[in-house]
Design a protein around this motif. Structure first.
Motif, PDB file in Angstrom:
ATOM      1  N   SER A  25      69.057 -21.291  16.113  1.00 51.74           N
ATOM      2  CA  SER A  25      68.774 -21.564  17.964  1.00 51.74           C
ATOM      3  C   SER A  25      69.232 -22.110  18.986  1.00 51.74           C
ATOM      4  CB  SER A  25      68.198 -23.768  17.342  1.00 51.74           C
ATOM      5  OG  SER A  25      67.055 -23.329  16.305  1.00 51.74           O
ATOM      6  N   PHE A  26      69.082 -22.023  20.055  1.00 50.95           N
ATOM      7  CA  PHE A  26      68.739 -22.700  21.227  1.00 50.95           C
ATOM      8  C   PHE A  26      68.446 -23.310  21.799  1.00 50.95           C
ATOM      9  CE2 PHE A  26      72.365 -18.755  19.711  1.00 50.95           C
ATOM     10  CZ  PHE A  26      73.223 -19.382  21.332  1.00 50.95           C
ATOM     11  N   TRP A  27      69.207 -24.125  22.779  1.00 47.49           N
ATOM     12  CA  TRP A  27      68.383 -24.798  22.923  1.00 47.49           C
ATOM     13  C   TRP A  27      69.075 -25.612  25.139  1.00 47.49           C
ATOM     14  CZ3 TRP A  27      69.915 -26.412  18.348  1.00 47.49           C
ATOM     15  CH2 TRP A  27      69.271 -26.555  17.819  1.00 47.49           C
TER      16      TRP A  27
ATOM     17  N   GLN B 248      69.638 -15.385  19.643  1.00 51.50           N
ATOM     18  CA  GLN B 248      69.092 -15.291  18.516  1.00 51.50           C
ATOM     19  C   GLN B 248      68.124 -15.998  17.509  1.00 51.50           C
ATOM     20  OE1 GLN B 248      65.733 -17.656  21.433  1.00 51.50           O
ATOM     21  NE2 GLN B 248      66.436 -16.077  22.453  1.00 51.50           N
TER      22      GLN B 248
ATOM     23  N   VAL C 299      73.326 -30.203  20.522  1.00 52.73           N
ATOM     24  CA  VAL C 299      73.617 -29.257  18.785  1.00 52.73           C
ATOM     25  C   VAL C 299      73.720 -29.905  18.055  1.00 52.73           C
ATOM     26  CG1 VAL C 299      74.201 -26.728  19.022  1.00 52.73           C
ATOM     27  CG2 VAL C 299      73.532 -27.635  21.326  1.00 52.73           C
TER      28      VAL C 299
ATOM     29  N   MET D 107      69.138 -16.141  29.229  1.00 52.54           N
ATOM     30  CA  MET D 107      70.559 -16.806  28.748  1.00 52.54           C
ATOM     31  C   MET D 107      71.446 -15.358  28.524  1.00 52.54           C
ATOM     32  SD  MET D 107      67.901 -17.764  24.967  1.00 52.54           S
ATOM     33  CE  MET D 107      69.401 -18.103  23.981  1.00 52.54           C
TER      34      MET D 107
ATOM     35  N   GLY E 198      73.669 -23.634  21.510  1.00 54.31           N
ATOM     36  CA  GLY E 198      73.021 -23.371  20.296  1.00 54.31           C
ATOM     37  C   GLY E 198      73.720 -23.503  19.118  1.00 54.31           C
ATOM     38  N   GLN E 199      73.375 -21.778  18.201  1.00 55.89           N
ATOM     39  CA  GLN E 199      74.298 -22.098  17.351  1.00 55.89           C
ATOM     40  C   GLN E 199      74.443 -20.379  16.964  1.00 55.89           C
ATOM     41  OE1 GLN E 199      71.008 -23.937  14.131  1.00 55.89           O
ATOM     42  NE2 GLN E 199      71.275 -25.797  15.522  1.00 55.89           N
ATOM     43  N   ARG E 200      75.297 -20.650  16.348  1.00 57.05           N
ATOM     44  CA  ARG E 200      75.776 -18.931  16.213  1.00 57.05           C
ATOM     45  C   ARG E 200      75.814 -18.997  14.445  1.00 57.05           C
ATOM     46  NH1 ARG E 200      80.666 -16.704  19.413  1.00 57.05           N
ATOM     47  NH2 ARG E 200      81.702 -17.584  18.579  1.00 57.05           N
TER      48      ARG E 200
ATOM     49  N   PRO F 256      64.001 -25.884  23.429  1.00 61.21           N
ATOM     50  CA  PRO F 256      64.169 -24.914  22.695  1.00 61.21           C
ATOM     51  C   PRO F 256      64.181 -23.919  23.927  1.00 61.21           C
ATOM     52  CG  PRO F 256      61.873 -25.914  22.106  1.00 61.21           C
ATOM     53  CD  PRO F 256      62.797 -26.899  23.380  1.00 61.21           C
TER      54      PRO F 256
ATOM     55  N   GLU G 196      71.643 -31.813  16.054  1.00 61.48           N
ATOM     56  CA  GLU G 196      70.798 -30.854  15.786  1.00 61.48           C
ATOM     57  C   GLU G 196      71.332 -30.133  14.728  1.00 61.48           C
ATOM     58  OE1 GLU G 196      66.985 -30.677  16.682  1.00 61.48           O
ATOM     59  OE2 GLU G 196      67.849 -32.820  17.498  1.00 61.48           O
TER      60      GLU G 196
ATOM     61  N   MET H  89      73.237 -24.000  28.896  1.00 62.49           N
ATOM     62  CA  MET H  89      72.488 -23.746  26.964  1.00 62.49           C
ATOM     63  C   MET H  89      73.244 -24.086  26.798  1.00 62.49           C
ATOM     64  SD  MET H  89      71.805 -19.213  26.812  1.00 62.49           S
ATOM     65  CE  MET H  89      73.597 -18.430  27.014  1.00 62.49           C
TER      66      MET H  89
END
Length: 226
Positions: free
Chosen positions: A132-134, A128, A180, A111, A147-149, A102, A183, A145
């Motif tokens: 969440s981002f990974w 962020q 992702v 990032m 993630g979610q937007r 994470p 997740e 990387m």
């Protein structure tokens, strides 16, 4: 609006991201320090007037909708593009991989640097704040990387997928994409994403991994007329 994702920015700011919204009942936007997305509630004169009054003279806003985008007279189009919106056809399996970790606020500068280099889409130091981002690191350096937007009731956007050029071709992007998506599925929500319509190789990859075309989308970047 026939589907909650037809006007994804508006529906996000009206539901799951309402706490981030600037504006009112007729037009809203995210804080520009997070992402330059904005939307009107509809195409009525009242809503378009409210949209026109959101940005300062120096600010640009990004509008995304499934249909033609109405632009108020006080805003000028800087650029426009055709997108596709894709939705997961099934819940993805949750993955576990020791390389994926994470990302936190301490990673924000790295990032942004990776996103600036690879240009996956609008990205800021405060990305962020949306979700969440990974990432995957090599010798302490962030090399990939995702993630979610945006979030709407029942949906979460998969976004920010990028890999450093020196590490492309190793399957890291595909791994993070699947991670992702898993997740998001684990929350009970449906994953979706946007891609440029001309990026046929990415669209083909997303189809291979269980995403289907839901709608063609329009994007316009606008700013106040001088």
């Amino acid at each position: 609006m026939k589907h909650i994702l037809d006007r994804p920015i508006w529906s996000a700011l009206e539901t799951a991201h309402a706490d981030l919204a600037e504006g009112g009942k007729s037009a809203r936007r995210y804080p520009v320090s997070i992402v330059p997305f904005a939307a009107s509630a509809d195409d009525t004169p009242e809503s378009l007037d409210a949209l026109e009054n959101l940005p300062s003279q120096a600010e640009s806003m990004i509008l995304v909708e499934s249909g033609p985008i109405a632009i108020p007279p006080g805003l000028a189009i800087v650029t426009e593009a055709s997108l596709v919106q894709m939705v997961a056809e099934r819940p993805h399996e949750r993955l576990s991989d020791s390389r994926i970790q994470p990302l936190t606020e301490a990673d924000a500068a790295d990032m942004l640097a990776l996103a600036t280099l690879t240009k996956p889409g609008p990205f800021t130091l405060r990305a962020q704040s949306l979700g969440s981002f990974w990432g995957i690191k090599s010798e302490g350096h962030l090399v990939a990387m995702a993630g979610q937007r945006m979030r709407q009731t029942g949906f979460i956007e998969l976004s920010g997928l990028c890999t450093h050029p020196d590490f492309q071709g190793r399957g890291l992007g595909t791994l993070l994409f699947r991670f992702v998506a898993g997740e998001i599925a684990s929350t009970g929500e449906t994953a979706y994403l946007h891609a440029y319509a001309a990026n046929t190789s990415a669209i083909s990859l997303y189809k291979t991994h269980g995403f289907a075309l839901r709608s063609e989308m329009n994007m316009r970047v606008v700013k106040r007329r001088s």
